[in-house]
Write a protein that holds these residues in place. Structure first.
Motif, PDB file in Angstrom:
ATOM      1  N   MET A   1       0.847  -1.163   0.000  1.00 42.48           N
ATOM      2  CA  MET A   1       0.000   0.000   0.000  1.00 42.48           C
ATOM      3  C   MET A   1       0.894   1.227   0.000  1.00 42.48           C
ATOM      4  O   MET A   1       1.985   1.210   0.541  1.00 42.48           O
ATOM      5  N   ARG A   2       0.435   2.263  -0.638  1.00 42.09           N
ATOM      6  CA  ARG A   2       1.202   3.514  -0.667  1.00 42.09           C
ATOM      7  C   ARG A   2       1.331   4.063   0.742  1.00 42.09           C
ATOM      8  O   ARG A   2       0.412   3.934   1.556  1.00 42.09           O
ATOM      9  N   ASP A   3       2.464   4.696   1.025  1.00 38.70           N
ATOM     10  CA  ASP A   3       2.747   5.199   2.364  1.00 38.70           C
ATOM     11  C   ASP A   3       1.663   6.152   2.868  1.00 38.70           C
ATOM     12  O   ASP A   3       1.227   6.063   4.005  1.00 38.70           O
ATOM     13  N   GLY A   4       1.211   7.062   2.012  1.00 39.03           N
ATOM     14  CA  GLY A   4       0.195   8.035   2.419  1.00 39.03           C
ATOM     15  C   GLY A   4      -1.134   7.394   2.741  1.00 39.03           C
ATOM     16  O   GLY A   4      -1.842   7.818   3.649  1.00 39.03           O
ATOM     17  N   ILE A   5      -1.500   6.366   2.010  1.00 37.43           N
ATOM     18  CA  ILE A   5      -2.770   5.687   2.270  1.00 37.43           C
ATOM     19  C   ILE A   5      -2.714   4.967   3.610  1.00 37.43           C
ATOM     20  O   ILE A   5      -3.689   4.948   4.352  1.00 37.43           O
ATOM     21  N   GLY A   6      -1.551   4.414   3.943  1.00 31.92           N
ATOM     22  CA  GLY A   6      -1.388   3.774   5.245  1.00 31.92           C
ATOM     23  C   GLY A   6      -1.659   4.735   6.380  1.00 31.92           C
ATOM     24  O   GLY A   6      -2.321   4.400   7.363  1.00 31.92           O
ATOM     25  N   ARG A   7      -1.156   5.959   6.243  1.00 35.52           N
ATOM     26  CA  ARG A   7      -1.389   6.975   7.280  1.00 35.52           C
ATOM     27  C   ARG A   7      -2.865   7.350   7.352  1.00 35.52           C
ATOM     28  O   ARG A   7      -3.401   7.589   8.425  1.00 35.52           O
ATOM     29  N   GLU A   8      -3.535   7.400   6.192  1.00 36.64           N
ATOM     30  CA  GLU A   8      -4.960   7.738   6.174  1.00 36.64           C
ATOM     31  C   GLU A   8      -5.814   6.656   6.831  1.00 36.64           C
ATOM     32  O   GLU A   8      -6.797   6.954   7.496  1.00 36.64           O
ATOM     33  N   LEU A   9      -5.435   5.395   6.621  1.00 34.44           N
ATOM     34  CA  LEU A   9      -6.242   4.279   7.132  1.00 34.44           C
ATOM     35  C   LEU A   9      -5.946   3.934   8.585  1.00 34.44           C
ATOM     36  O   LEU A   9      -6.783   3.343   9.254  1.00 34.44           O
ATOM     37  N   GLU A  10      -4.768   4.295   9.048  1.00 35.37           N
ATOM     38  CA  GLU A  10      -4.356   3.928  10.401  1.00 35.37           C
ATOM     39  C   GLU A  10      -5.371   4.444  11.423  1.00 35.37           C
ATOM     40  O   GLU A  10      -5.789   5.592  11.377  1.00 35.37           O
ATOM     41  N   GLY A  11      -5.785   3.557  12.297  1.00 38.91           N
ATOM     42  CA  GLY A  11      -6.730   3.918  13.339  1.00 38.91           C
ATOM     43  C   GLY A  11      -8.191   3.706  12.969  1.00 38.91           C
ATOM     44  O   GLY A  11      -9.060   3.800  13.829  1.00 38.91           O
ATOM     45  N   GLN A  12      -8.483   3.422  11.705  1.00 36.03           N
ATOM     46  CA  GLN A  12      -9.863   3.154  11.328  1.00 36.03           C
ATOM     47  C   GLN A  12     -10.277   1.791  11.843  1.00 36.03           C
ATOM     48  O   GLN A  12      -9.473   0.854  11.892  1.00 36.03           O
ATOM     49  N   GLU A  13     -11.533   1.685  12.212  1.00 36.60           N
ATOM     50  CA  GLU A  13     -12.046   0.415  12.726  1.00 36.60           C
ATOM     51  C   GLU A  13     -11.952  -0.663  11.656  1.00 36.60           C
ATOM     52  O   GLU A  13     -12.285  -0.446  10.491  1.00 36.60           O
ATOM     53  N   GLY A  14     -11.458  -1.825  12.040  1.00 35.68           N
ATOM     54  CA  GLY A  14     -11.341  -2.951  11.129  1.00 35.68           C
ATOM     55  C   GLY A  14     -10.119  -2.915  10.234  1.00 35.68           C
ATOM     56  O   GLY A  14      -9.990  -3.744   9.342  1.00 35.68           O
ATOM     57  N   VAL A  15      -9.227  -1.959  10.452  1.00 36.56           N
ATOM     58  CA  VAL A  15      -8.018  -1.840   9.624  1.00 36.56           C
ATOM     59  C   VAL A  15      -6.793  -1.903  10.523  1.00 36.56           C
ATOM     60  O   VAL A  15      -6.710  -1.194  11.524  1.00 36.56           O
ATOM     61  N   VAL A  16      -5.853  -2.750  10.171  1.00 35.40           N
ATOM     62  CA  VAL A  16      -4.580  -2.825  10.873  1.00 35.40           C
ATOM     63  C   VAL A  16      -3.497  -2.440   9.873  1.00 35.40           C
ATOM     64  O   VAL A  16      -3.431  -2.998   8.777  1.00 35.40           O
ATOM     65  N   VAL A  17      -2.688  -1.467  10.232  1.00 31.11           N
ATOM     66  CA  VAL A  17      -1.593  -1.025   9.375  1.00 31.11           C
ATOM     67  C   VAL A  17      -0.296  -1.320  10.107  1.00 31.11           C
ATOM     68  O   VAL A  17      -0.145  -0.982  11.278  1.00 31.11           O
ATOM     69  N   TYR A  18       0.634  -1.989   9.420  1.00 26.56           N
ATOM     70  CA  TYR A  18       1.932  -2.279  10.025  1.00 26.56           C
ATOM     71  C   TYR A  18       2.999  -2.219   8.953  1.00 26.56           C
ATOM     72  O   TYR A  18       2.692  -2.284   7.758  1.00 26.56           O
ATOM     73  N   ARG A  19       4.241  -2.073   9.359  1.00 25.83           N
ATOM     74  CA  ARG A  19       5.359  -1.988   8.430  1.00 25.83           C
ATOM     75  C   ARG A  19       6.021  -3.347   8.280  1.00 25.83           C
ATOM     76  O   ARG A  19       6.106  -4.106   9.243  1.00 25.83           O
TER      77      ARG A  19
END
Length: 98
Positions: A1-19
């Motif tokens: 996923m693009r770096d910026g999209i990861g920041r946008e999705l982080e913290g949304q319910e049902g979404v886990v973002v990790y590196r």
């Protein structure tokens, strides 16, 4: 996923973002390249071509290669096997792709 999209999705319910990094990142980039190629095949849009290019560029960077390396490899393969400008298509019966 693009770096910026990861920041946008982080913290949304049902979404886990990790590196990820290393071989895991390389494998995921290859999968992303396939995904973006399929999206380009479906849409034919320059935006999808740009997404494919960006994923491929990052995969090259991760492997210590650059666009020049890719161009040299493509030129060598074109010299040996030809390019795609002639419009030739080979079709194998029993296969879904050419």
């Amino acid at each position: 996923m693009r770096d910026g999209i990861g920041r946008e999705l982080e913290g949304q319910e049902g979404v886990v973002v990790y590196r990820v990094s290393g071989s895991e990142l390389e494998a995921l980039l290859r999968a992303k390249i396939v995904e973006e190629a399929m999206e380009l095949a479906e849409s034919g849009s320059i935006e999808e071509a740009a997404d494919l290019f960006e994923a491929l560029r990052e995969w090259l960077r991760l492997r210590g290669l650059g666009l020049g390396d890719l161009v040299r490899a493509a030129d060598e393969k074109r010299r040996r096997r030809g390019g795609f400008s002639g419009g030739y298509v080979a079709v194998w019966t029993g296969r879904e792709v050419c």
